[in-house]
Design a protein around this motif. Structure first.
Motif, PDB file in Angstrom:
ATOM      1  N   ARG A  98       0.814  -1.215   0.000  1.00 15.10           N
ATOM      2  CA  ARG A  98       0.000   0.000   0.000  1.00 15.10           C
ATOM      3  C   ARG A  98       0.848   1.265   0.000  1.00 15.10           C
ATOM      4  NH1 ARG A  98      -3.847  -0.113   4.682  1.00 15.10           N
ATOM      5  NH2 ARG A  98      -4.791   1.585   3.530  1.00 15.10           N
ATOM      6  N   HIS A  99       2.148   1.092   0.263  1.00 18.94           N
ATOM      7  CA  HIS A  99       3.080   2.214   0.311  1.00 18.94           C
ATOM      8  C   HIS A  99       4.393   1.773  -0.314  1.00 18.94           C
ATOM      9  CE1 HIS A  99       0.464   4.148   3.301  1.00 18.94           C
ATOM     10  NE2 HIS A  99       0.336   2.932   3.789  1.00 18.94           N
ATOM     11  N   ALA A 100       5.150   2.756  -0.799  1.00 21.03           N
ATOM     12  CA  ALA A 100       6.500   2.484  -1.291  1.00 21.03           C
ATOM     13  C   ALA A 100       7.420   3.560  -0.738  1.00 21.03           C
ATOM     14  CB  ALA A 100       6.535   2.490  -2.817  1.00 21.03           C
ATOM     15  N   THR A 101       8.641   3.167  -0.448  1.00 27.54           N
ATOM     16  CA  THR A 101       9.637   4.106   0.054  1.00 27.54           C
ATOM     17  C   THR A 101      10.982   3.798  -0.590  1.00 27.54           C
ATOM     18  OG1 THR A 101      10.635   5.058   2.046  1.00 27.54           O
ATOM     19  CG2 THR A 101      10.199   2.685   2.083  1.00 27.54           C
ATOM     20  N   LEU A 102      11.853   4.786  -0.589  1.00 27.08           N
ATOM     21  CA  LEU A 102      13.193   4.629  -1.137  1.00 27.08           C
ATOM     22  C   LEU A 102      14.090   5.724  -0.588  1.00 27.08           C
ATOM     23  CD1 LEU A 102      13.572   7.047  -3.462  1.00 27.08           C
ATOM     24  CD2 LEU A 102      12.047   5.545  -4.717  1.00 27.08           C
ATOM     25  N   GLU A 103      15.383   5.533  -0.778  1.00 27.96           N
ATOM     26  CA  GLU A 103      16.362   6.580  -0.525  1.00 27.96           C
ATOM     27  C   GLU A 103      17.019   6.910  -1.860  1.00 27.96           C
ATOM     28  OE1 GLU A 103      15.807   4.439   3.273  1.00 27.96           O
ATOM     29  OE2 GLU A 103      16.612   3.675   1.395  1.00 27.96           O
ATOM     30  N   VAL A 104      17.324   8.200  -2.036  1.00 27.32           N
ATOM     31  CA  VAL A 104      17.978   8.644  -3.265  1.00 27.32           C
ATOM     32  C   VAL A 104      18.965   9.744  -2.904  1.00 27.32           C
ATOM     33  CG1 VAL A 104      16.110  10.293  -3.812  1.00 27.32           C
ATOM     34  CG2 VAL A 104      17.628   9.489  -5.631  1.00 27.32           C
ATOM     35  N   ILE A 138      14.784  10.645   1.845  1.00 29.84           N
ATOM     36  CA  ILE A 138      13.843   9.550   2.053  1.00 29.84           C
ATOM     37  C   ILE A 138      12.566   9.971   1.354  1.00 29.84           C
ATOM     38  CG2 ILE A 138      12.560   8.188   3.727  1.00 29.84           C
ATOM     39  CD1 ILE A 138      14.713   9.171   5.807  1.00 29.84           C
ATOM     40  N   GLN A 139      12.066   9.136   0.472  1.00 34.52           N
ATOM     41  CA  GLN A 139      10.846   9.464  -0.255  1.00 34.52           C
ATOM     42  C   GLN A 139       9.802   8.378  -0.051  1.00 34.52           C
ATOM     43  OE1 GLN A 139      12.157  10.353  -4.331  1.00 34.52           O
ATOM     44  NE2 GLN A 139      12.104  12.500  -3.743  1.00 34.52           N
ATOM     45  N   TRP A 140       8.519   8.805  -0.032  1.00 36.16           N
ATOM     46  CA  TRP A 140       7.380   7.909   0.185  1.00 36.16           C
ATOM     47  C   TRP A 140       6.339   8.109  -0.895  1.00 36.16           C
ATOM     48  CZ3 TRP A 140       6.394   4.190   3.834  1.00 36.16           C
ATOM     49  CH2 TRP A 140       7.306   4.091   4.884  1.00 36.16           C
ATOM     50  N   LEU A 141       5.620   7.058  -1.164  1.00 39.32           N
ATOM     51  CA  LEU A 141       4.502   7.092  -2.102  1.00 39.32           C
ATOM     52  C   LEU A 141       3.398   6.204  -1.564  1.00 39.32           C
ATOM     53  CD1 LEU A 141       3.330   7.720  -4.997  1.00 39.32           C
ATOM     54  CD2 LEU A 141       4.439   5.588  -5.720  1.00 39.32           C
ATOM     55  N   ARG A 142       2.177   6.728  -1.531  1.00 39.60           N
ATOM     56  CA  ARG A 142       1.018   5.893  -1.208  1.00 39.60           C
ATOM     57  C   ARG A 142       0.557   5.257  -2.504  1.00 39.60           C
ATOM     58  NH1 ARG A 142      -4.216   5.377  -1.559  1.00 39.60           N
ATOM     59  NH2 ARG A 142      -5.410   4.505   0.137  1.00 39.60           N
ATOM     60  N   LEU A 143       0.458   3.929  -2.505  1.00 40.40           N
ATOM     61  CA  LEU A 143       0.012   3.207  -3.696  1.00 40.40           C
ATOM     62  C   LEU A 143      -1.497   3.092  -3.664  1.00 40.40           C
ATOM     63  CD1 LEU A 143       2.693   0.372  -3.644  1.00 40.40           C
ATOM     64  CD2 LEU A 143       2.633   2.366  -5.137  1.00 40.40           C
ATOM     65  N   PRO A 144      -2.166   3.448  -4.744  1.00 42.26           N
ATOM     66  CA  PRO A 144      -3.629   3.329  -4.751  1.00 42.26           C
ATOM     67  C   PRO A 144      -4.047   1.859  -4.734  1.00 42.26           C
ATOM     68  CG  PRO A 144      -2.826   3.884  -6.939  1.00 42.26           C
ATOM     69  CD  PRO A 144      -1.636   3.917  -6.017  1.00 42.26           C
ATOM     70  N   PRO A 145      -5.176   1.564  -4.094  1.00 40.00           N
ATOM     71  CA  PRO A 145      -5.680   0.187  -4.168  1.00 40.00           C
ATOM     72  C   PRO A 145      -5.840  -0.209  -5.627  1.00 40.00           C
ATOM     73  CG  PRO A 145      -6.939   1.469  -2.580  1.00 40.00           C
ATOM     74  CD  PRO A 145      -6.042   2.432  -3.312  1.00 40.00           C
ATOM     75  N   ILE A 146      -5.703  -1.485  -5.907  1.00 41.45           N
ATOM     76  CA  ILE A 146      -5.756  -1.961  -7.286  1.00 41.45           C
ATOM     77  C   ILE A 146      -7.035  -1.524  -7.987  1.00 41.45           C
ATOM     78  CG2 ILE A 146      -5.874  -4.041  -8.708  1.00 41.45           C
ATOM     79  CD1 ILE A 146      -3.837  -5.266  -6.753  1.00 41.45           C
ATOM     80  N   ASN A 147      -8.167  -1.614  -7.335  1.00 43.19           N
ATOM     81  CA  ASN A 147      -9.433  -1.245  -7.969  1.00 43.19           C
ATOM     82  C   ASN A 147      -9.508   0.225  -8.344  1.00 43.19           C
ATOM     83  OD1 ASN A 147     -10.263  -3.857  -7.751  1.00 43.19           O
ATOM     84  ND2 ASN A 147     -11.541  -3.528  -5.954  1.00 43.19           N
ATOM     85  N   ASP A 148      -8.799   1.112  -7.604  1.00 49.41           N
ATOM     86  CA  ASP A 148      -8.827   2.542  -7.899  1.00 49.41           C
ATOM     87  C   ASP A 148      -8.130   2.877  -9.208  1.00 49.41           C
ATOM     88  OD1 ASP A 148     -10.108   2.923  -5.523  1.00 49.41           O
ATOM     89  OD2 ASP A 148      -8.498   4.057  -4.567  1.00 49.41           O
ATOM     90  N   ALA A 149      -7.201   2.039  -9.629  1.00 45.49           N
ATOM     91  CA  ALA A 149      -6.404   2.362 -10.812  1.00 45.49           C
ATOM     92  C   ALA A 149      -6.970   1.732 -12.083  1.00 45.49           C
ATOM     93  CB  ALA A 149      -4.969   1.910 -10.604  1.00 45.49           C
ATOM     94  N   GLU A 150      -7.954   0.874 -11.958  1.00 44.84           N
ATOM     95  CA  GLU A 150      -8.474   0.194 -13.135  1.00 44.84           C
ATOM     96  C   GLU A 150      -9.584   1.017 -13.787  1.00 44.84           C
ATOM     97  OE1 GLU A 150      -9.609  -3.698 -11.841  1.00 44.84           O
ATOM     98  OE2 GLU A 150      -7.574  -4.222 -11.264  1.00 44.84           O
ATOM     99  N   PRO A 151      -9.549   1.142 -15.114  1.00 45.24           N
ATOM    100  CA  PRO A 151     -10.583   1.896 -15.817  1.00 45.24           C
ATOM    101  C   PRO A 151     -11.974   1.321 -15.531  1.00 45.24           C
ATOM    102  CG  PRO A 151      -8.800   1.299 -17.314  1.00 45.24           C
ATOM    103  CD  PRO A 151      -8.567   0.582 -16.008  1.00 45.24           C
ATOM    104  N   GLY A 152     -12.914   2.221 -15.318  1.00 46.86           N
ATOM    105  CA  GLY A 152     -14.297   1.785 -15.119  1.00 46.86           C
ATOM    106  C   GLY A 152     -14.615   1.335 -13.722  1.00 46.86           C
ATOM    107  N   CYS A 153     -13.645   1.333 -12.829  1.00 41.28           N
ATOM    108  CA  CYS A 153     -13.895   0.903 -11.442  1.00 41.28           C
ATOM    109  C   CYS A 153     -13.924   2.118 -10.543  1.00 41.28           C
ATOM    110  CB  CYS A 153     -12.792  -0.050 -10.954  1.00 41.28           C
ATOM    111  SG  CYS A 153     -12.785  -1.602 -11.831  1.00 41.28           S
ATOM    112  N   GLY A 154     -14.712   2.028  -9.485  1.00 41.43           N
ATOM    113  CA  GLY A 154     -14.663   3.034  -8.447  1.00 41.43           C
ATOM    114  C   GLY A 154     -15.668   4.064  -8.620  1.00 41.43           C
TER     115      GLY A 154
END
Length: 154
Positions: A98-104, A138-154
């Protein structure tokens, strides 16, 4: 070009790209562990039989910690890093992240721009994080739920 999961069979290709792109960030033993562990997804972008870009991470509960993004030096500035990183994020979402993080590195302007264009936001600073003493964002990203990213859903 095609993107596919990295497996233990890709060890030599990963070592070669790591050496060419990152100066040999990981040892053979580290790569063997990365490629064998299902909680450490890795995606590779292949041009014929040549690995030209790769991204890998560690899944911890619902978080993907991105550990590596590498593009062959002669293939840079063509969007391949974005392509392989998007594939890694999609794979992690499929596995429940549900989240992603990294260092750059703070001076790695191209990577910082790529991550920000994907929605990553600065969350802090690690002083002297890299071998050369450079600080890391340090960087963070909230990943959208799978259904939120699919066309026609939500």
């Amino acid at each position: 070009m095609n993107v596919r999961n990295l497996t233990p069979a890709h060890l030599q290709a990963c070592l070669a790209l790591d050496q060419a792109s990152l100066g040999g960030l990981w040892t053979t033993a580290q790569w063997q562990s990365e490629l064998a562990d299902p909680r450490r997804p890795g995606m590779g972008l292949w041009q014929a039989d040549n690995l030209v870009a790769m991204a890998s991470g560690w899944l911890v509960l619902d978080e993907l910690h991105i550990t590596l993004v590498a593009v062959a030096p002669e293939q840079r500035r063509r969007g391949l890093g974005r392509q392989v990183l998007e594939a890694l994020l999609a794979e992690a979402r499929q596995q429940g992240a549900r989240h992603a993080t990294l260092e750059v590195g703070v001076t790695n302007a191209a990577a910082v721009a790529l991550y920000r264009s994907l929605g990553f936001q600065d969350a802090g600073l690690r002083r002297g994080y890299y071998r050369n003493g450079e600080d890391a964002l340090i960087q963070w990203l909230r990943l959208p739920p799978i259904n939120d990213a699919e066309p026609g859903c939500g």
